[in-house]
Design a protein around this motif. Structure first.
Motif, mmCIF file in Angstrom:
data_model
loop_
_atom_site.group_PDB
_atom_site.id
_atom_site.type_symbol
_atom_site.label_atom_id
_atom_site.label_comp_id
_atom_site.label_asym_id
_atom_site.label_seq_id
_atom_site.Cartn_x
_atom_site.Cartn_y
_atom_site.Cartn_z
ATOM 1 N N GLY A 1 0.803 -1.219 0.000
ATOM 2 C CA GLY A 1 0.000 0.000 0.000
ATOM 3 C C GLY A 1 0.833 1.264 0.000
ATOM 4 N N LEU A 2 1.896 1.289 0.792
ATOM 5 C CA LEU A 2 2.739 2.476 0.844
ATOM 6 C C LEU A 2 3.460 2.729 -0.478
ATOM 7 N N ILE A 3 4.032 1.685 -1.046
ATOM 8 C CA ILE A 3 4.781 1.864 -2.294
ATOM 9 C C ILE A 3 3.856 2.267 -3.434
ATOM 10 N N VAL A 4 2.711 1.600 -3.561
ATOM 11 C CA VAL A 4 1.808 1.911 -4.671
ATOM 12 C C VAL A 4 1.168 3.286 -4.494
ATOM 13 N N SER A 5 0.782 3.647 -3.278
ATOM 14 C CA SER A 5 0.129 4.940 -3.091
ATOM 15 C C SER A 5 1.105 6.104 -3.251
ATOM 16 N N GLN A 6 2.373 5.894 -2.906
ATOM 17 C CA GLN A 6 3.336 6.989 -2.987
ATOM 18 C C GLN A 6 4.079 7.041 -4.317
ATOM 19 N N ASN A 7 4.325 5.895 -4.942
ATOM 20 C CA ASN A 7 5.160 5.860 -6.142
ATOM 21 C C ASN A 7 4.483 5.266 -7.358
ATOM 22 N N GLY A 8 3.242 4.810 -7.241
ATOM 23 C CA GLY A 8 2.584 4.092 -8.316
ATOM 24 C C GLY A 8 2.224 4.909 -9.532
ATOM 25 N N ASP A 9 2.202 6.232 -9.415
ATOM 26 C CA ASP A 9 1.813 7.056 -10.553
ATOM 27 C C ASP A 9 2.959 7.928 -11.073
ATOM 28 N N ILE A 10 4.179 7.673 -10.644
ATOM 29 C CA ILE A 10 5.334 8.466 -11.078
ATOM 30 C C ILE A 10 5.772 8.003 -12.460
ATOM 31 N N GLU A 11 5.858 8.930 -13.379
ATOM 32 C CA GLU A 11 6.240 8.624 -14.763
ATOM 33 C C GLU A 11 7.673 9.033 -15.082
ATOM 34 N N ASP A 12 8.482 9.333 -14.069
ATOM 35 C CA ASP A 12 9.891 9.661 -14.288
ATOM 36 C C ASP A 12 10.671 8.399 -14.640
ATOM 37 N N THR A 13 11.710 8.559 -15.426
ATOM 38 C CA THR A 13 12.508 7.395 -15.826
ATOM 39 C C THR A 13 13.546 7.070 -14.763
ATOM 40 N N ILE A 14 13.884 5.802 -14.720
ATOM 41 C CA ILE A 14 14.911 5.310 -13.800
ATOM 42 C C ILE A 14 16.175 5.089 -14.608
ATOM 43 N N LYS A 15 17.272 5.632 -14.136
ATOM 44 C CA LYS A 15 18.553 5.422 -14.799
ATOM 45 C C LYS A 15 19.501 4.807 -13.782
ATOM 46 N N ALA A 16 19.661 3.487 -13.902
ATOM 47 C CA ALA A 16 20.538 2.763 -12.984
ATOM 48 C C ALA A 16 21.138 1.583 -13.726
ATOM 49 N N PRO A 17 22.314 1.137 -13.305
ATOM 50 C CA PRO A 17 22.917 -0.022 -13.946
ATOM 51 C C PRO A 17 22.062 -1.269 -13.736
ATOM 52 N N GLY A 18 21.929 -2.062 -14.765
ATOM 53 C CA GLY A 18 21.170 -3.299 -14.670
ATOM 54 C C GLY A 18 19.696 -3.163 -14.994
ATOM 55 N N ILE A 19 19.219 -1.953 -15.191
ATOM 56 C CA ILE A 19 17.817 -1.736 -15.551
ATOM 57 C C ILE A 19 17.783 -1.311 -17.012
#
Length: 124
Positions: free
Chosen positions: A55-73
């Motif tokens: 619930g915490l992860i989805v409610s706080q981060n579930g609608d973020i459309e920013d890209t992730i830039k990290a090794p391995g992703i």
């Protein structure tokens, strides 16, 4: 709740420590749900900490459309895509998560009240 079903505080501390260890292990914080072995995934679904983390992860981060830039992703995915594909979190499931957390709260409160009323650990 463990205090109400045990005869003293020391035994309750041991039981609660064991429960906390299992809750932390299967909460999908250390091991994502898709990587939990199939014969243990049932414990994920009855773990209240897993529902809270979901619930915490989805409610706080579930609608973020920013890209992730990290090794391995690969391919610079969005945060929403990563949550849906790596953890299999569904943003439309948040109402069910809230309902389950309310049920857990009521269940633990009822069990505490019932055990306090029923069990008697006094010795003469």
């Amino acid at each position: 709740m463990t205090v109400s079903i045990t005869p003293n505080l020391q035994v309750a501390a041991i039981f609660s420590g064991a429960f906390y260890s299992l809750f932390d292990l299967f909460s999908s914080f250390f091991i994502p749900r898709p990587r939990i072995p199939k014969w243990w995934v049932w414990y994920y679904w009855i773990c209240p900490v897993a529902w809270t983390v979901y619930g915490l992860i989805v409610s706080q981060n579930g609608d973020i459309e920013d890209t992730i830039k990290a090794p391995g992703i690969p391919l610079d995915p969005t945060v929403k895509w990563y949550l849906e594909h790596h953890y299999r979190f569904d943003t439309n499931f948040i109402g069910s998560v809230a309902g389950v957390l309310v049920v857990f709260t009521l269940l633990f409160a009822f069990m505490y009240a019932y055990c306090i009323r029923t069990f008697n650990f006094q010795t003469r």
